[in-house]
Design an enzyme around this catalytic site. Sequence first.
Site, PDB file in Angstrom:
ATOM      1  CD  GLN A 151     -38.696 -22.328   2.172  1.00  0.00           C
ATOM      2  OE1 GLN A 151     -38.233 -21.355   2.755  1.00  0.00           O
ATOM      3  NE2 GLN A 151     -38.345 -22.629   0.934  1.00  0.00           N
TER       4      GLN A 151
ATOM      5  CG  ASN B 123     -41.558 -21.540  -2.000  1.00  0.00           C
ATOM      6  OD1 ASN B 123     -40.412 -21.801  -1.634  1.00  0.00           O
ATOM      7  ND2 ASN B 123     -41.944 -21.641  -3.254  1.00  0.00           N
TER       8      ASN B 123
ATOM      9  CG  ASP C  48     -31.146 -29.510  -2.710  1.00  0.00           C
ATOM     10  OD1 ASP C  48     -32.265 -29.176  -2.288  1.00  0.00           O
ATOM     11  OD2 ASP C  48     -30.724 -29.195  -3.838  1.00  0.00           O
TER      12      ASP C  48
ATOM     13  CG  ASP D 209     -33.693 -32.632  -5.097  1.00  0.00           C
ATOM     14  OD1 ASP D 209     -32.891 -32.025  -4.360  1.00  0.00           O
ATOM     15  OD2 ASP D 209     -33.899 -32.315  -6.279  1.00  0.00           O
TER      16      ASP D 209
ATOM     17  CG  ASP E 163     -24.980 -21.927  -4.482  1.00  0.00           C
ATOM     18  OD1 ASP E 163     -25.028 -21.013  -5.324  1.00  0.00           O
ATOM     19  OD2 ASP E 163     -25.263 -23.112  -4.773  1.00  0.00           O
TER      20      ASP E 163
ATOM     21  CG  HIS F 140     -28.498 -32.866  -6.202  1.00  0.00           C
ATOM     22  ND1 HIS F 140     -28.762 -32.204  -7.380  1.00  0.00           N
ATOM     23  CD2 HIS F 140     -29.230 -32.235  -5.250  1.00  0.00           C
ATOM     24  CE1 HIS F 140     -29.611 -31.223  -7.147  1.00  0.00           C
ATOM     25  NE2 HIS F 140     -29.913 -31.210  -5.878  1.00  0.00           N
TER      26      HIS F 140
END
Length: 577
Positions: A203, A232, A258, A260, A370, A394
């Site tokens: 995105q 996005n 995720d 990252d 979530d 993370h």
Amino acid sequence: MRPASSWKDLPHGAPLMSHVLQHVVLPGEFDREVLPLYVRAASGVRVRGRGSVTVEPGRTASFASYFNGFPAAYWHRSTGLESVTLVVEVDGRADVALMASDADGRARRVEMRESATGRIEFDASLSGFVDGGWLWFDIAASDEQVALRDARWVTSRTPQIEPRASVGITTFNKPDYCVATLAALAADRRLDGVVERVIVVDQGDRRVDAEEGFAEAAAALGSRLRLVRQSNLGGSGGYARVMDDVGRSTESFALLMDDDVHVETESVRRAIVFAAYCSEPTIVGGHMIDLFDRTKLYAWAEVVDEAPFMWRAEHAERMPLDLATTDLRDEPLLHRSMEADYNGWWMCVIPRAAIVRTGLPLPAFIKWDDAEYGLRARARGIPTVTLPGVALWHMSWEGKDDHVDWQAYFHARNRIVAALLHSGAPHGGTLLVHSRRVDLKHVLSMQYYPVALRHAAVPSTCTTTFVRPSGVRVRFPGSSPRLRMPRPMRPRPRLRPGPMTSRTCPSAGDCGCSRCRRSSRLCSTVRADSRRVSRSRWTRVARGGGGSRATTARSSRPPHRAAATSTCAIVPPREPC
């Protein structure tokens, strides 16, 4: 093919790799920093590969560790398994002990065998693990070096459903992390039987397919990789794209991840296999370990408190746990079987049956999608289990405090929307009181920008259109740029010296105070001794529109003492943040 509407409608699973539930793994490269998460040994233990380790004579290697202990209570409660078999393959003479614990962390020896080169099997019953407890094994070398070639936990029972999943990664301008994750997934051949597809929803404007290393990772994944480009729409929009795709396909699960992150690929396999063995459709989540302090565990089970309707980690007062100094023998908290209301989508397995029954995520852009989905799924009979031994690295909450930037708007708005949908407390409980306390905290910290955004979020919840019980419709393309634009108008305050009440400037015209009219750096007097600042007279200046407004709070010290030091003013930065 029409998506199945219930768990029993989905195809029954076939044997998977001799029904291996969990492989014993070690760091791919010898990394002493994260080694305690895999094996506990003072010295004399050397890692030889992903599943191999050597133990020097007279030394012991204990697998009472986070990644290699077997969470027996979770398996027994969610899958109904009555027993499990530990298979250990060694070279050399060694004593191998099967260990177990209860919910209070008390360890006991189940069985011990002395063996030479070959294969050893231990049968362990799971019937005694109700409220908590683990299984693990220790290897003690006698008078010669011992090599562990491989170890795994297996069962003869077939899974409830075929363990086939699509891994969905939503990314926004983090192509380096995303490509590294793709390369890791492609390199682990044990995932070939469980990961059908890898869907990347890109995105951002920094394209993943233009990143160095993408071509090699794409070639290794082959036809399993699917790259999707879209506007996005935030995390919820990206994950909704993946879940909608899986809901229309024949895969059993969608594993959301995720971008990252650094992933332990064995965790991917464990999460999918565990979900396939669950007696009913179950959302299976992973834990979060700090990406920059890689032995600290930040999330064990996520819950939403009913009264303030606020998320938190179960036993948040004990988090983070440093797994470099704590293993299963040391921390009783790790042995308890904890209930979770939801799991963060840094790593989460959602069954296709749950997608069909529950629907797609709340179109919330970011934040609370979530948590809201977990609460909505629970109301439809789909529980969430956060499985120990399933985790990735993370960025932690301490290193990523997004409550003070533009994301504060989505934190506040989506929390209220989720509470309107799911809160059972009369009049919303203490949500509004808690929200006012958060505003007061930011005001006292001189963080006016997030306060303004949080106040803007409240009326926006009144304009949200509820289209069905399973979700709401929110217009959010372009919201992020609009929220970023007011930042220069409500900047984060910073300090600079104000006008002197007497004497000349002590830094001889080079401190940047209002008398010097030069820079906005702190006065050297303030930098040198913060205690003198605390005894000074402070002035707060809030600039806005065409003029300025100042309020002055005088020190309790005598006036002649207050005049001896400079004052400081809080002014907006010259350049937009």
